[in-house]
Each structure stands twice: as structure tokens, then as C-alpha cells.
Design a protein around this motif. Structure first.
Motif, PDB file in Angstrom:
ATOM      1  N   LEU B  60      21.776  -3.351  46.813  1.00  0.00           N
ATOM      2  CA  LEU B  60      20.647  -3.121  45.900  1.00  0.00           C
ATOM      3  C   LEU B  60      19.425  -3.982  46.193  1.00  0.00           C
ATOM      4  CD1 LEU B  60      21.996  -2.532  42.312  1.00  0.00           C
ATOM      5  CD2 LEU B  60      20.487  -1.090  43.626  1.00  0.00           C
ATOM      6  N   PRO B  61      19.600  -5.339  46.323  1.00  0.00           N
ATOM      7  CA  PRO B  61      18.399  -6.166  46.498  1.00  0.00           C
ATOM      8  C   PRO B  61      17.574  -5.750  47.692  1.00  0.00           C
ATOM      9  CG  PRO B  61      20.296  -7.518  46.040  1.00  0.00           C
ATOM     10  CD  PRO B  61      20.795  -6.121  46.243  1.00  0.00           C
ATOM     11  N   ARG B  62      18.296  -5.376  48.807  1.00  0.00           N
ATOM     12  CA  ARG B  62      17.548  -4.984  49.996  1.00  0.00           C
ATOM     13  C   ARG B  62      16.717  -3.735  49.729  1.00  0.00           C
ATOM     14  NH1 ARG B  62      22.178  -4.530  53.581  1.00  0.00           N
ATOM     15  NH2 ARG B  62      23.240  -6.201  52.525  1.00  0.00           N
ATOM     16  N   GLN B  63      17.359  -2.794  49.052  1.00  0.00           N
ATOM     17  CA  GLN B  63      16.628  -1.555  48.735  1.00  0.00           C
ATOM     18  C   GLN B  63      15.434  -1.870  47.839  1.00  0.00           C
ATOM     19  OE1 GLN B  63      19.451   1.062  46.943  1.00  0.00           O
ATOM     20  NE2 GLN B  63      20.437   1.558  48.883  1.00  0.00           N
ATOM     21  N   GLN B  64      15.720  -2.721  46.825  1.00  0.00           N
ATOM     22  CA  GLN B  64      14.642  -3.031  45.878  1.00  0.00           C
ATOM     23  C   GLN B  64      13.502  -3.744  46.585  1.00  0.00           C
ATOM     24  OE1 GLN B  64      16.790  -5.139  42.853  1.00  0.00           O
ATOM     25  NE2 GLN B  64      16.985  -3.322  41.591  1.00  0.00           N
ATOM     26  N   LYS B  65      13.929  -4.695  47.514  1.00  0.00           N
ATOM     27  CA  LYS B  65      12.919  -5.433  48.247  1.00  0.00           C
ATOM     28  C   LYS B  65      12.051  -4.466  49.037  1.00  0.00           C
ATOM     29  CE  LYS B  65      14.236 -10.002  49.412  1.00  0.00           C
ATOM     30  NZ  LYS B  65      15.046 -10.828  50.291  1.00  0.00           N
ATOM     31  N   GLY B  66      12.706  -3.568  49.770  1.00  0.00           N
ATOM     32  CA  GLY B  66      11.978  -2.583  50.553  1.00  0.00           C
ATOM     33  C   GLY B  66      11.025  -1.790  49.685  1.00  0.00           C
ATOM     34  N   ASN B  67      11.539  -1.362  48.568  1.00  0.00           N
ATOM     35  CA  ASN B  67      10.707  -0.583  47.660  1.00  0.00           C
ATOM     36  C   ASN B  67       9.516  -1.390  47.172  1.00  0.00           C
ATOM     37  OD1 ASN B  67      12.312   1.606  47.900  1.00  0.00           O
ATOM     38  ND2 ASN B  67      13.557   1.165  46.111  1.00  0.00           N
ATOM     39  N   SER B  68       9.800  -2.677  46.832  1.00  0.00           N
ATOM     40  CA  SER B  68       8.721  -3.481  46.277  1.00  0.00           C
ATOM     41  C   SER B  68       7.673  -3.785  47.349  1.00  0.00           C
ATOM     42  CB  SER B  68       9.267  -4.769  45.673  1.00  0.00           C
ATOM     43  OG  SER B  68       9.879  -5.521  46.684  1.00  0.00           O
ATOM     44  N   TYR B  69       8.119  -4.048  48.601  1.00  0.00           N
ATOM     45  CA  TYR B  69       7.154  -4.282  49.670  1.00  0.00           C
ATOM     46  C   TYR B  69       6.276  -3.054  49.867  1.00  0.00           C
ATOM     47  CZ  TYR B  69       9.421  -8.604  51.222  1.00  0.00           C
ATOM     48  OH  TYR B  69       9.917  -9.858  51.293  1.00  0.00           O
ATOM     49  N   THR B  70       6.927  -1.909  49.913  1.00  0.00           N
ATOM     50  CA  THR B  70       6.171  -0.667  50.102  1.00  0.00           C
ATOM     51  C   THR B  70       5.152  -0.506  48.976  1.00  0.00           C
ATOM     52  OG1 THR B  70       8.243   0.205  50.922  1.00  0.00           O
ATOM     53  CG2 THR B  70       6.468   1.774  50.618  1.00  0.00           C
ATOM     54  N   THR B  71       5.627  -0.764  47.763  1.00  0.00           N
ATOM     55  CA  THR B  71       4.746  -0.611  46.609  1.00  0.00           C
ATOM     56  C   THR B  71       3.560  -1.555  46.709  1.00  0.00           C
ATOM     57  OG1 THR B  71       6.760  -0.210  45.379  1.00  0.00           O
ATOM     58  CG2 THR B  71       4.757  -0.473  44.086  1.00  0.00           C
ATOM     59  N   ILE B  72       3.846  -2.816  47.106  1.00  0.00           N
ATOM     60  CA  ILE B  72       2.767  -3.811  47.202  1.00  0.00           C
ATOM     61  C   ILE B  72       1.757  -3.375  48.248  1.00  0.00           C
ATOM     62  CG2 ILE B  72       2.250  -6.170  47.984  1.00  0.00           C
ATOM     63  CD1 ILE B  72       4.963  -6.958  46.637  1.00  0.00           C
ATOM     64  N   ILE B  73       2.263  -2.940  49.408  1.00  0.00           N
ATOM     65  CA  ILE B  73       1.354  -2.553  50.497  1.00  0.00           C
ATOM     66  C   ILE B  73       0.508  -1.356  50.078  1.00  0.00           C
ATOM     67  CG2 ILE B  73       1.295  -1.524  52.815  1.00  0.00           C
ATOM     68  CD1 ILE B  73       3.766  -3.351  53.418  1.00  0.00           C
ATOM     69  N   ILE B  74       1.161  -0.375  49.466  1.00  0.00           N
ATOM     70  CA  ILE B  74       0.433   0.830  49.053  1.00  0.00           C
ATOM     71  C   ILE B  74      -0.613   0.486  48.006  1.00  0.00           C
ATOM     72  CG2 ILE B  74       0.677   3.032  47.814  1.00  0.00           C
ATOM     73  CD1 ILE B  74       3.360   3.366  49.302  1.00  0.00           C
ATOM     74  N   SER B  75      -0.213  -0.350  47.029  1.00  0.00           N
ATOM     75  CA  SER B  75      -1.156  -0.664  45.960  1.00  0.00           C
ATOM     76  C   SER B  75      -2.314  -1.507  46.491  1.00  0.00           C
ATOM     77  CB  SER B  75      -0.452  -1.365  44.799  1.00  0.00           C
ATOM     78  OG  SER B  75       0.269  -2.459  45.281  1.00  0.00           O
ATOM     79  N   ALA B  76      -2.000  -2.437  47.427  1.00  0.00           N
ATOM     80  CA  ALA B  76      -3.067  -3.264  47.996  1.00  0.00           C
ATOM     81  C   ALA B  76      -4.038  -2.399  48.796  1.00  0.00           C
ATOM     82  CB  ALA B  76      -2.465  -4.340  48.891  1.00  0.00           C
ATOM     83  N   ALA B  77      -3.484  -1.477  49.582  1.00  0.00           N
ATOM     84  CA  ALA B  77      -4.326  -0.602  50.395  1.00  0.00           C
ATOM     85  C   ALA B  77      -5.199   0.282  49.515  1.00  0.00           C
ATOM     86  CB  ALA B  77      -3.449   0.264  51.293  1.00  0.00           C
ATOM     87  N   SER B  78      -4.605   0.805  48.434  1.00  0.00           N
ATOM     88  CA  SER B  78      -5.410   1.662  47.548  1.00  0.00           C
ATOM     89  C   SER B  78      -6.501   0.866  46.852  1.00  0.00           C
ATOM     90  CB  SER B  78      -4.561   2.388  46.507  1.00  0.00           C
ATOM     91  OG  SER B  78      -3.258   2.053  46.578  1.00  0.00           O
TER      92      SER B  78
END
Lengths: 208, 182
Positions: B60-78
Motif C-alpha cells: 500500500l505505501p508504495r502505491q500511495q507514494k506513487g499516487n501522491s508523487y503523481t498528484t503533486i507533479i500534476i498539481s504543480a504543473a497545472s
């Protein structure tokens, strides 16, 4: 939790009661979590199996229940018994699973009911979904499970919790989030439906 | 008669006369149903159950981490895109306000016309071969308005005359013979 040291840790907390164990789980203690899982895995699997009627789905729901227990342990405030809280998680997951199953099979059921007048019962239960054969060879057990799957899910849930899991009315009311009076009436109606379904079994068991 | 009325009722007799609760027709089957339910076999957990749950937990943590990184990158880019978009529109809006259309620049704005007018001090710097110093920046053109205000409106001819100088500033040098002619 495979090493000897980890197993010793589990053993050291295995005598703790649920309230103490869940506090340790809230601190991230995996050994306490394993003890709780060992204590409740069979009741949860049984509940899920009797409600869903499918062994694999029941195992999946039970596993997900324990995963959520660990992830959301912090949200447990102790206002209800730990077992009640755990059954609530399992019950919600089992209902979601059942809804998924219905969505998946609704097309097939509607096709059947067009052609066959007697297919109305398929709206409630699918014989291929009744699985005691994979778990137990007992014919009677299979028939009881089949009868359970034919009664309405809202009745089935409370009947399973009361007559199989032996929970109190108060606990069932907490788990299902309904009034005790409604719980009692649903149990009575569920039992009546079950009796109707099991008439053949009584005649086989006690021929007059 | 009065004594008989006041006599206390015989409790035993009353209890014996209580009507019996009628037994429901399906009482026996009801009991049997409940007995059957309690005798259902217990479904045992598979041997890998605990390990499977722990595997799910550890993944779970790895998946969550991946998800959170993706979310951070997407939100920062937007967010950056949004800021860039706002800045672009704001700057283009202000530039439109500050710099009118070229036609208007040429004939209506004395300030802008004055930019092209060669001035005496700029010539020596050209001679010295340092054209870059002579490039007129918006800041230097801000000094122009006072002299421009008294100047007459420039004609197209004037602007054509001033063209070589601008070219020279761009090219960097002006041939000596041309300078001498001037």
C-alpha cells in the motif's frame, strides 16, 4: 511476520484484549494487528461467505477488511466494541461486493426473466453463485446456503449476524446503522423466508 | 354479600385460568431453521490468508507514494501553467494598452515618433564604433517627450530619412564614407 523474532512479538501480545491491541495498532504495531487478524479472521470470513455465497469473494472481502482495519485504525475512537466496528467494515465491503456482482450479472438475469416465468428468483440468487461445494461437502449446508442466498440481502445480513455469528441485537443495530426494532422485524421476516425456503430440507430430515 | 365482594381473589386460581399462548403453526420449523444455521460448517481461512493481508498492507505505501508523487507533479504543473497563462494574458493586455497600433504610432504619437529622430549626441558614439550604446531603450525614449512635444508632426519622408540610422544601430557599424556625407 515470518521470522522467529516477529512471531515472538506476536506471542507476547496475544493475551491482550481487543481494546489494548487496537491501541497498539494505532501506534503502528504490526504484531498487535496480526493478533487481531488471527482472532477475527474466521468470523469475518464466515460472515462474508454466508452473505455473499462465494468463497473467493468472501476471502477477498475479509482480507480487505483487515487492510482497512490497519489503515484506518486511527479513526477508531472506542465508542463501540472493536468487533462491532470490524463487522461494520466487513458488512459495508460485502454489500459493495454484492452490488458489483449484481451490476455484472443484471444483463444475464434480465435476459433469463424474459424467457422464463420461473426465473424471477434469479433476481435474488444465482445458483452458480452458491458455492458450499468448494468449502463443505454437506448437502444440507449447501441447501441452507442456497436458501440464504434466495432471501433479500437486507434480511440475510441481519439473520447471518444474529443466527450464525450470534451477535446481539444492539451490536447488529450498530453494524447495520438501523434501529433495534427494525433489526428485530428484519430478523423475523428473514427467518420466515428462510423457513419457507427450507421446507424441503425439513421433510427430508423429519419425514412425517 | 358485602363480605363476599371484599374477599381477596384467589391468585392460584387466576393463574391457572390464564389463557395459554397459542403456538404458531411453524414453530417447529422456526426452531429447526435456527438450529441449522448454528450448525453450518465454519469456513476456514486459507493458509496464506495472513501473509496475503500483510502483503497487501506492505504494498500500500508504495502505491500511495506513487499516487501522491503523481498528484503533486500534476498539481504543480497545472499551477505553473495557470500562473504562466495569467502572466501571459496580463502582459499582453498591458502591452496592448502601452503600445498602440503601428499606424497610430507613426502618425498620432509624438512620443513614439521621437524615438526614430536622430539626435546630435548619438552620432559621436557611432563614429567611435560602439553602436550598441546608441540603441535606444524604452527608458531612454522616455526622456524624449519634452522635445517631441514642441516638434511638428513628422511625415513619412522623415521616417524614411531616419531609417538608415536605425539599420546602422542594428548592424553595428556605418561605413565611414556615409558618415562623412552626413
Amino acid at each position: 511476520m515470518t521470522s522467529l523474532r516477529e512471531e515472538e512479538q506476536v506471542e507476547s501480545v496475544s493475551q491482550y484484549d481487543d481494546a489494548r491491541l487496537i491501541k497498539l495498532v494505532q501506534q503502528g504495531r504490526e504484531d498487535a494487528f496480526v493478533v487481531l487478524m488471527r482472532r477475527y479472521k474466521e468470523p469475518i470470513i464466515n460472515f462474508a461467505y454466508r452473505f455473499l455465497g462465494n468463497h473467493d469473494d468472501a476471502i477477498d472481502v475479509a482480507q480487505e477488511t483487515f487492510v482497512r482495519l490497519f489503515r484506518y485504525a486511527g479513526t477508531y475512537m472506542g465508542e463501540v466494541k472493536f468487533s462491532t466496528w470490524l463487522y461494520t467494515i466487513a458488512s459495508n465491503l460485502a454489500k459493495t461486493e454484492l452490488a458489483k456482482y449484481w451490476r455484472k450479472n443484471s444483463v444475464a438475469f434480465s435476459r433469463l426473466s424474459k424467457d422464463d416465468e420461473g426465473a424471477a428468483e434469479w433476481d435474488v440468487a444465482d445458483e452458480s453463485y452458491l458455492p458450499d461445494a468448494t468449502v463443505d461437502a454437506s448437502i444440507i449446508a449447501q441447501k441452507v446456503q442456497a436458501a440464504l442466498m434466495r432471501i433479500s440481502p437486507s434480511y440475510r445480513e441481519v439473520v447471518v449476524l444474529r443466527d450464525i455469528q450470534q451477535l446481539s441485537y444492539e451490536e447488529i443495530a450498530e453494524i447495520t446503522q438501523i434501529e433495534i426494532g427494525t433489526v428485530k422485524s428484519r430478523i423475523n421476516r428473514g427467518r420466515a423466508q428462510l423457513q419457507e425456503q427450507l421446507k424441503e430440507v425439513y421433510e427430508e430430515m423429519f419425514p412425517s | 354479600m358485602k363480605d363476599a365482594d371484599n374477599e381477596p381473589p384467589n391468585i392460584d386460581r387466576l393463574l391457572q385460568n390464564l389463557p395459554s399462548v397459542p403456538q404458531t403453526a411453524d414453530f417447529t420449523s422456526g426452531v429447526l431453521t435456527r438450529v441449522l444455521m448454528t450448525k453450518l460448517p465454519v469456513v476456514e481461512a486459507p493458509s496464506t490468508f495472513e501473509q496475503d493481508v500483510l502483503n497487501r498492507l506492505h504494498s500500500l505505501p508504495r502505491q500511495q507514494k506513487g499516487n501522491s508523487y503523481t498528484t503533486i507533479i500534476i498539481s504543480a504543473a497545472s499551477f505553473l501553467l495557470l500562473v504562466a497563462g495569467i502572466w501571459y494574458f496580463a502582459s499582453s493586455f498591458t502591452s496592448v494598452q502601452q503600445h498602440p497600433q503601428p499606424a497610430e504610432q507613426e502618425f498620432n504619437s509624438p512620443q513614439q515618433q521621437n524615438v526614430h529622430t536622430p539626435t546630435a549626441p548619438s552620432t559621436p558614439s557611432l563614429q567611435s564604433g560602439q553602436p550598441s550604446q546608441n540603441i535606444e531603450t524604452p527608458a531612454s525614449s522616455q526622456h524624449a517627450p519634452k522635445s517631441a512635444s514642441s516638434a511638428s508632426l513628422p511625415t513619412k519622408k522623415d521616417s524614411l530619412k531616419s531609417k538608415p540610422l536605425i539599420d546602422a544601430t542594428r548592424g553595428g557599424t556605418i561605413p565611414d564614407d556615409k558618415l562623412n556625407e552626413e
